[in-house]
Design a protein around this motif. Sequence first.
Motif, PDB file in Angstrom:
ATOM      1  N   VAL A  41     -39.551 -25.772 -10.065  1.00 52.09           N
ATOM      2  CA  VAL A  41     -38.777 -25.199  -8.977  1.00 52.09           C
ATOM      3  C   VAL A  41     -38.084 -23.936  -9.473  1.00 52.09           C
ATOM      4  O   VAL A  41     -37.484 -23.933 -10.544  1.00 52.09           O
ATOM      5  CB  VAL A  41     -37.721 -26.196  -8.451  1.00 52.09           C
ATOM      6  N   ARG A  42     -38.193 -22.888  -8.668  1.00 54.90           N
ATOM      7  CA  ARG A  42     -37.498 -21.644  -8.989  1.00 54.90           C
ATOM      8  C   ARG A  42     -36.039 -21.759  -8.556  1.00 54.90           C
ATOM      9  O   ARG A  42     -35.691 -22.568  -7.698  1.00 54.90           O
ATOM     10  CB  ARG A  42     -38.186 -20.466  -8.315  1.00 54.90           C
ATOM     11  N   PHE A  43     -35.189 -20.934  -9.156  1.00 51.51           N
ATOM     12  CA  PHE A  43     -33.747 -21.025  -8.946  1.00 51.51           C
ATOM     13  C   PHE A  43     -33.369 -20.933  -7.470  1.00 51.51           C
ATOM     14  O   PHE A  43     -32.633 -21.782  -6.952  1.00 51.51           O
ATOM     15  CB  PHE A  43     -33.022 -19.928  -9.745  1.00 51.51           C
ATOM     16  N   ASN A  44     -33.851 -19.915  -6.762  1.00 51.86           N
ATOM     17  CA  ASN A  44     -33.478 -19.737  -5.362  1.00 51.86           C
ATOM     18  C   ASN A  44     -33.966 -20.884  -4.482  1.00 51.86           C
ATOM     19  O   ASN A  44     -33.274 -21.305  -3.554  1.00 51.86           O
ATOM     20  CB  ASN A  44     -33.980 -18.393  -4.821  1.00 51.86           C
TER      21      ASN A  44
ATOM     22  N   ILE B   3     -29.862 -32.213  -8.129  1.00 49.22           N
ATOM     23  CA  ILE B   3     -30.767 -31.304  -8.835  1.00 49.22           C
ATOM     24  C   ILE B   3     -31.953 -32.084  -9.399  1.00 49.22           C
ATOM     25  O   ILE B   3     -33.114 -31.680  -9.247  1.00 49.22           O
ATOM     26  CB  ILE B   3     -30.018 -30.544  -9.945  1.00 49.22           C
ATOM     27  N   LEU B   4     -31.684 -33.211 -10.026  1.00 51.34           N
ATOM     28  CA  LEU B   4     -32.757 -34.036 -10.576  1.00 51.34           C
ATOM     29  C   LEU B   4     -33.675 -34.553  -9.470  1.00 51.34           C
ATOM     30  O   LEU B   4     -34.894 -34.612  -9.644  1.00 51.34           O
ATOM     31  CB  LEU B   4     -32.169 -35.200 -11.381  1.00 51.34           C
ATOM     32  N   TYR B   5     -33.095 -34.894  -8.338  1.00 51.24           N
ATOM     33  CA  TYR B   5     -33.873 -35.376  -7.196  1.00 51.24           C
ATOM     34  C   TYR B   5     -34.837 -34.296  -6.709  1.00 51.24           C
ATOM     35  O   TYR B   5     -36.021 -34.564  -6.479  1.00 51.24           O
ATOM     36  CB  TYR B   5     -32.908 -35.796  -6.087  1.00 51.24           C
ATOM     37  N   VAL B   6     -34.348 -33.067  -6.574  1.00 49.35           N
ATOM     38  CA  VAL B   6     -35.201 -31.950  -6.138  1.00 49.35           C
ATOM     39  C   VAL B   6     -36.310 -31.709  -7.156  1.00 49.35           C
ATOM     40  O   VAL B   6     -37.474 -31.540  -6.795  1.00 49.35           O
ATOM     41  CB  VAL B   6     -34.370 -30.669  -5.906  1.00 49.35           C
ATOM     42  N   LEU B   7     -35.968 -31.703  -8.429  1.00 48.27           N
ATOM     43  CA  LEU B   7     -36.980 -31.480  -9.464  1.00 48.27           C
ATOM     44  C   LEU B   7     -38.009 -32.604  -9.487  1.00 48.27           C
ATOM     45  O   LEU B   7     -39.196 -32.360  -9.703  1.00 48.27           O
ATOM     46  CB  LEU B   7     -36.329 -31.323 -10.828  1.00 48.27           C
ATOM     47  N   ALA B   8     -37.577 -33.827  -9.264  1.00 53.41           N
ATOM     48  CA  ALA B   8     -38.515 -34.953  -9.259  1.00 53.41           C
ATOM     49  C   ALA B   8     -39.509 -34.827  -8.107  1.00 53.41           C
ATOM     50  O   ALA B   8     -40.670 -35.192  -8.253  1.00 53.41           O
ATOM     51  CB  ALA B   8     -37.747 -36.271  -9.145  1.00 53.41           C
ATOM     52  N   ALA B   9     -39.050 -34.272  -6.999  1.00 57.10           N
ATOM     53  CA  ALA B   9     -39.906 -34.162  -5.825  1.00 57.10           C
ATOM     54  C   ALA B   9     -40.838 -32.966  -5.862  1.00 57.10           C
ATOM     55  O   ALA B   9     -41.956 -33.031  -5.358  1.00 57.10           O
ATOM     56  CB  ALA B   9     -39.037 -34.087  -4.566  1.00 57.10           C
ATOM     57  N   ARG B  10     -40.395 -31.846  -6.467  1.00 58.55           N
ATOM     58  CA  ARG B  10     -41.201 -30.626  -6.377  1.00 58.55           C
ATOM     59  C   ARG B  10     -41.082 -29.742  -7.608  1.00 58.55           C
ATOM     60  O   ARG B  10     -40.668 -28.610  -7.488  1.00 58.55           O
ATOM     61  CB  ARG B  10     -40.792 -29.795  -5.167  1.00 58.55           C
TER      62      ARG B  10
ATOM     63  N   GLN C 212     -24.669 -26.138 -13.840  1.00 61.86           N
ATOM     64  CA  GLN C 212     -25.228 -27.491 -13.858  1.00 61.86           C
ATOM     65  C   GLN C 212     -26.607 -27.516 -14.512  1.00 61.86           C
ATOM     66  O   GLN C 212     -26.917 -28.420 -15.283  1.00 61.86           O
ATOM     67  CB  GLN C 212     -25.306 -28.060 -12.439  1.00 61.86           C
ATOM     68  N   LEU C 213     -27.428 -26.523 -14.219  1.00 61.49           N
ATOM     69  CA  LEU C 213     -28.748 -26.441 -14.842  1.00 61.49           C
ATOM     70  C   LEU C 213     -28.621 -26.241 -16.353  1.00 61.49           C
ATOM     71  O   LEU C 213     -29.375 -26.845 -17.122  1.00 61.49           O
ATOM     72  CB  LEU C 213     -29.569 -25.319 -14.215  1.00 61.49           C
ATOM     73  N   LYS C 214     -27.673 -25.426 -16.784  1.00 64.35           N
ATOM     74  CA  LYS C 214     -27.455 -25.227 -18.223  1.00 64.35           C
ATOM     75  C   LYS C 214     -27.024 -26.522 -18.898  1.00 64.35           C
ATOM     76  O   LYS C 214     -27.469 -26.834 -20.007  1.00 64.35           O
ATOM     77  CB  LYS C 214     -26.417 -24.131 -18.455  1.00 64.35           C
TER      78      LYS C 214
ATOM     79  N   VAL D  99     -37.932 -17.435 -13.050  1.00 58.00           N
ATOM     80  CA  VAL D  99     -37.525 -18.567 -13.878  1.00 58.00           C
ATOM     81  C   VAL D  99     -37.851 -19.844 -13.120  1.00 58.00           C
ATOM     82  O   VAL D  99     -37.568 -19.950 -11.931  1.00 58.00           O
ATOM     83  CB  VAL D  99     -36.011 -18.516 -14.202  1.00 58.00           C
ATOM     84  N   GLU D 100     -38.459 -20.794 -13.811  1.00 62.65           N
ATOM     85  CA  GLU D 100     -38.783 -22.088 -13.218  1.00 62.65           C
ATOM     86  C   GLU D 100     -38.134 -23.206 -14.026  1.00 62.65           C
ATOM     87  O   GLU D 100     -38.010 -23.111 -15.244  1.00 62.65           O
ATOM     88  CB  GLU D 100     -40.291 -22.312 -13.186  1.00 62.65           C
ATOM     89  N   TYR D 101     -37.760 -24.254 -13.324  1.00 61.78           N
ATOM     90  CA  TYR D 101     -37.141 -25.422 -13.954  1.00 61.78           C
ATOM     91  C   TYR D 101     -38.011 -26.641 -13.709  1.00 61.78           C
ATOM     92  O   TYR D 101     -38.586 -26.813 -12.638  1.00 61.78           O
ATOM     93  CB  TYR D 101     -35.744 -25.658 -13.375  1.00 61.78           C
ATOM     94  N   SER D 102     -38.088 -27.495 -14.736  1.00 64.22           N
ATOM     95  CA  SER D 102     -38.866 -28.735 -14.659  1.00 64.22           C
ATOM     96  C   SER D 102     -38.111 -29.846 -15.370  1.00 64.22           C
ATOM     97  O   SER D 102     -37.211 -29.585 -16.176  1.00 64.22           O
ATOM     98  CB  SER D 102     -40.223 -28.567 -15.346  1.00 64.22           C
TER      99      SER D 102
END
Length: 111
Positions: A43-46, A33-40, A63-65, A85-88
Amino acid sequence: MGITDLKGKDTVIQNTPFGYTMSVIGGKWKMAILYVLAARQPVRFNEMQRQVGAITYKILSAQLKELEADGLVTRKEYPQIPQKVEYSLTPKAQTLLPVLEQLCEWGAQNR
């Protein structure tokens, strides 16, 4: 502080800086999850679910919570329908990026 924290002591791993780190980023999905967020990010949930791969909705949400509770991920909710919802990554999580890069380099060298 480091690997030598356990030498000659009656210390358990959970009480070391390593133990803390593993409690925050350990498990099957958190590093992905951290790897995906670091790259882009953001990121939206889906999109996150597609990028991470074979993770269920329930597990990704949990895991996000946990990452949010540990101060590594921020969740931004937009007041619209359908809900957006977006995550960063937080600044605290940004300090992990060099470690992620080193893991990527190790993987490339030892694959």
